[in-house]
Design a protein around this motif. Structure first.
Motif, short mmCIF file in Angstrom:
data_model
loop_
_atom_site.label_atom_id
_atom_site.label_comp_id
_atom_site.label_asym_id
_atom_site.label_seq_id
_atom_site.Cartn_x
_atom_site.Cartn_y
_atom_site.Cartn_z
N PRO A 8 4.88 32.09 31.16
CA PRO A 8 4.42 31.26 32.26
C PRO A 8 5.61 30.52 32.88
O PRO A 8 6.64 30.31 32.24
CB PRO A 8 3.47 30.28 31.58
N ALA A 9 5.45 30.11 34.11
CA ALA A 9 6.52 29.32 34.72
C ALA A 9 6.71 28.02 33.95
O ALA A 9 7.84 27.58 33.73
CB ALA A 9 6.20 29.05 36.18
N HIS A 10 5.60 27.40 33.51
CA HIS A 10 5.68 26.14 32.78
C HIS A 10 4.60 26.11 31.70
O HIS A 10 3.46 26.50 31.94
CB HIS A 10 5.46 24.95 33.72
N LEU A 11 4.98 25.62 30.53
CA LEU A 11 4.04 25.38 29.45
C LEU A 11 3.96 23.87 29.23
O LEU A 11 4.97 23.23 28.92
CB LEU A 11 4.49 26.07 28.17
N VAL A 12 2.78 23.30 29.41
CA VAL A 12 2.56 21.87 29.18
C VAL A 12 1.86 21.72 27.83
O VAL A 12 0.80 22.32 27.61
CB VAL A 12 1.71 21.24 30.30
N ILE A 13 2.46 20.93 26.94
CA ILE A 13 1.84 20.64 25.65
C ILE A 13 1.24 19.25 25.73
O ILE A 13 1.94 18.26 25.94
CB ILE A 13 2.87 20.70 24.51
N GLY A 14 -0.07 19.16 25.60
CA GLY A 14 -0.77 17.87 25.66
C GLY A 14 -1.71 17.81 26.84
O GLY A 14 -1.28 17.98 27.98
N GLY A 15 -2.99 17.55 26.55
CA GLY A 15 -4.00 17.48 27.60
C GLY A 15 -4.54 16.10 27.84
O GLY A 15 -5.64 15.95 28.38
N GLY A 16 -3.77 15.06 27.44
CA GLY A 16 -4.13 13.70 27.81
C GLY A 16 -3.78 13.46 29.27
O GLY A 16 -3.47 14.40 30.02
N GLY A 46 -6.24 10.31 20.69
CA GLY A 46 -4.95 9.90 21.21
C GLY A 46 -5.01 8.58 21.94
O GLY A 46 -5.60 7.60 21.47
N SER A 47 -4.40 8.57 23.15
CA SER A 47 -4.26 7.33 23.91
C SER A 47 -5.02 7.33 25.23
O SER A 47 -5.03 6.31 25.92
CB SER A 47 -2.77 7.08 24.20
N SER A 48 -5.63 8.46 25.59
CA SER A 48 -6.16 8.60 26.95
C SER A 48 -7.67 8.52 27.08
O SER A 48 -8.18 8.51 28.19
CB SER A 48 -5.70 9.94 27.55
N HIS A 49 -8.40 8.49 25.96
CA HIS A 49 -9.86 8.58 26.04
C HIS A 49 -10.48 7.26 26.49
O HIS A 49 -9.84 6.21 26.50
CB HIS A 49 -10.43 9.00 24.69
N GLY A 50 -11.75 7.34 26.81
CA GLY A 50 -12.48 6.15 27.26
C GLY A 50 -12.68 6.16 28.76
O GLY A 50 -12.02 6.89 29.50
N ALA A 51 -13.60 5.33 29.21
CA ALA A 51 -14.05 5.38 30.60
C ALA A 51 -13.20 4.57 31.56
O ALA A 51 -13.25 4.80 32.77
CB ALA A 51 -15.51 4.91 30.68
N THR A 52 -12.44 3.59 31.06
CA THR A 52 -11.72 2.69 31.97
C THR A 52 -10.33 2.35 31.46
O THR A 52 -10.08 2.32 30.25
CB THR A 52 -12.48 1.37 32.17
N GLY A 202 3.10 12.13 23.74
CA GLY A 202 2.92 10.75 23.33
C GLY A 202 3.28 10.49 21.89
O GLY A 202 4.43 10.65 21.46
N SER A 203 2.28 10.12 21.09
CA SER A 203 2.50 9.74 19.70
C SER A 203 2.98 10.88 18.81
O SER A 203 3.46 10.63 17.70
CB SER A 203 1.20 9.16 19.12
N TRP A 204 2.86 12.10 19.26
CA TRP A 204 3.29 13.26 18.48
C TRP A 204 4.69 13.75 18.87
O TRP A 204 5.16 14.73 18.32
CB TRP A 204 2.28 14.40 18.65
N PRO A 330 15.50 23.67 28.45
CA PRO A 330 14.15 24.07 28.86
C PRO A 330 13.05 23.08 28.44
O PRO A 330 11.89 23.31 28.73
CB PRO A 330 13.95 25.41 28.14
N LEU A 331 13.44 22.00 27.75
CA LEU A 331 12.45 21.07 27.21
C LEU A 331 12.44 19.76 28.00
O LEU A 331 13.46 19.08 28.12
CB LEU A 331 12.73 20.76 25.75
N THR A 332 11.27 19.40 28.52
CA THR A 332 11.03 18.09 29.13
C THR A 332 10.11 17.31 28.20
O THR A 332 9.14 17.86 27.68
CB THR A 332 10.37 18.24 30.51
N VAL A 333 10.42 16.03 27.97
CA VAL A 333 9.63 15.23 27.03
C VAL A 333 9.11 13.98 27.71
O VAL A 333 9.76 13.39 28.58
CB VAL A 333 10.47 14.87 25.78
N ALA A 334 7.89 13.58 27.32
CA ALA A 334 7.27 12.36 27.82
C ALA A 334 6.62 11.63 26.65
O ALA A 334 5.73 12.17 25.99
CB ALA A 334 6.21 12.69 28.88
N THR A 335 7.09 10.41 26.40
CA THR A 335 6.54 9.61 25.31
C THR A 335 6.87 8.14 25.58
O THR A 335 7.47 7.80 26.59
CB THR A 335 7.10 10.07 23.94
#
Length: 369
Positions: A8-16, A46-52, A202-204, A330-335
Motif C-alpha cells: 500500500p502507499a501508506h500503512l497506518v497502525i492505530g484506529g484511534g 486506549g485514549s480515544s473512546h467515549g462520547a465527548t 499513542g501508549s503503545w 519509512p516510519l512516521t510516529v505519533a505519541t
C-alpha cells in the motif's frame, strides 16, 4: 486474509482518533491507505473512546493557541464534509490560580481570540453548577467535541473514497526494517510491505517502534503511560447550563464537561497510576475515587457527587506534555498526546499526512537524534 506481501502507499497502525484522522487526511489527497487496529472499532482500551472531549483554545502557550485556531478551521471543514455537527460551541471557562488564568488571557489576547474575564461571583451567577475560585476567564469558541462521532466521520469519509482498507481486530506482531521499506506482520497472517508506515499508536509507541527508531538514531522521550479515572456525575441542571471547564487548582488540575445522556464528566489531569497498556484492570484506585468525589462535592454543586460512574482511559504523557510527531525513513510516529491531543485531531491527521509525504515536522514535536 492470505499471508502474502502487499504494497500500500501508506500503512497506518492505530484506529484511534489520530490514526483515523491520518487515514482521512491521506485519502483526501488521493493516497491509498491500509489501517490496522489491534482492537475493534470504537474500543475502550486506549485514549480515544467515549462520547465527548473538550475543545478549548485556553493555553498560556502561543504555539498551542495558534494550533487550536488551525484545528478549529479543520473541525469546521470536517463537519461540512461529513454533513453532521461534531463540535458543540458551549464555551469554556478557566478558573483558579491567577498566574495561570492571567497567562491564558494574555495568550488569547495576543492571538486576537475574544474572551471575557469575570469575578467568581459573576461566573457563579452565569454557571450555577460550578463553584469558582481565583481568577475566571471564558471564551466562546470552545466547547464539546462529539468524539465518537468524529472518529466515525474520519473513518467513514476515508473509506468512502475507495482508497482505504480498514482492518480491525488485527494486531501488529512484528516490524522488519529494510532500509527504505518496512514489512509489518499482523495477527491474521498478513505481511504488509510499505515505504510509509505511520505508527499512530499513542501508549503503545515505545513498545512497538521504540527499538526501530533507536536503530535509526532517534530517541522517543520518556512517555509515561497512566490509567486515568474520570467519572460521570448525574446533573441537577439542564444541559445548556454546562460549559467545558478547567480548574487550575492548588493541588491537581481538574477538567470537566457535560456528556449528554451520561452526566457531567470530571477528572484530575494526569494523576493515574502507571500501567502496561496491554495488562490493566480498568478499575479506579479507591483513594483517588474518593478524592475525586470530595472535589466534585465541593466544586461542582450542580451534580450528585455521591453517584459517580467511573471511566478508564490511558494518557501517554511526555515530560513537557508536548506531542511527538516525526518521521525517520519509512516510519512516521505519533505519541505523547498527554491528555490534550483530541482537540487537534483533524490538524494532527494533516501533519502526519504531510510527514508521510515527505514534509518537515513541526520543530516543537520533532524527535531528538
Amino acid at each position: 486474509m492470505p499471508a502474502h506481501e502487499l504494497a500500500p502507499a501508506h500503512l497506518v497502525i492505530g484506529g484511534g482518533v489520530v490514526g483515523a484522522a491520518t487515514a482521512y487526511a491521506l485519502t483526501a489527497r488521493g493516497e491509498r491507505v491500509v489501517l490496522v487496529e489491534q482492537h475493534g472499532s470504537g474500543h475502550d482500551r486506549g485514549s480515544s473512546h467515549g462520547a465527548t472531549r473538550i475543545f478549548r483554545q485556553g493555553y498560556a502557550d502561543a504555539d498551542y493557541v495558534a494550533l487550536t485556531t488551525r484545528a478549529l478551521a479543520r473541525w469546521d471543514a470536517l463537519e461540512a464534509r461529513a454533513g453532521r455537527q461534531l463540535l458543540d460551541r458551549t464555551g469554556a471557562v478557566d478558573h483558579g490560580r491567577p498566574e495561570v488564568v492571567d497567562a491564558i488571557a494574555a495568550a488569547l489576547a495576543d492571538a486576537g481570540i475574544p474572551h471575557e474575564t469575570l469575578t467568581p461571583e459573576q461566573a457563579a451567577e452565569r454557571w450555577p453548577g460550578i463553584a469558582f475560585e481565583g481568577h475566571v476567564l471564558t471564551h466562546a469558541t470552545a466547547g464539546r467535541i462529539r468524539s465518537a462521532e468524529a472518529i466515525e466521520a474520519f473513518l467513514t469519509l476515508a473509506e468512502a473514497t475507495g482508497s482505504a482498507d480498514l482492518r480491525f481486530d488485527t494486531r501488529v506482531t512484528g516490524i522488519e526494517d529494510h532500509g527504505d521499506e518496512l514489512t509489518v506482520s499482523t495477527s491474521d497472517g498478513a505481511r504488509i510491505r510499505s515505504r510509509s508506515v505511520i505508527a499512530a499508536t499513542g501508549s503503545w509507541a515505545l513498545t512497538l517502534v521504540g527499538d526501530l527508531l533507536a536503530r535509526r538514531g532517534a530517541r522517543l522521550p520518556a512517555v509515561r503511560v497512566t490509567q486515568e479515572q474520570p467519572a460521570h456525575f448525574p446533573s441537577h441542571l439542564p444541559d445548556e447550563a454546562w460549559p467545558s471547564f478547567v480548574h487550575w487548582a492548588d493541588g491537581d488540575d481538574v477538567y470537566g464537561l457535560l456528556t449528554p445522556g451520561e452526566g457531567v464528566k470530571v477528572g484530575f489531569h494526569g494523576t493515574g497510576p502507571v500501567v502496561d497498556p496491554d495488562h490493566r484492570d480498568s478499575k479506579p484506585v479507591p483513594a483517588e475515587a474518593e478524592r475525586l468525589q470530595a472535589y466534585v462535592a465541593r466544586y461542582v454543586p450542580g451534580v450528585d457527587a455521591s453517584r459517580p460512574t467511573f471511566i478508564s482511559c490511558l494518557y501517554d504523557t511526555t515530560p513537557d506534555e508536548d506531542f511527538v510527531i516525526d518521521r525517520r525513513g519509512p516510519l512516521t510516529v505519533a505519541t505523547g498526546f498527554s491528555g490534550h491531543g483530541f482537540k487537534f485531531a483533524p490538524l494532527l491527521g494533516e501533519m502526519l499526512a504531510d510527514l508521510a509525504l515527505g514534509g518537515a515536522p513541526h520543530p516543537r514535536f520533532a524527535l531528538t537524534g
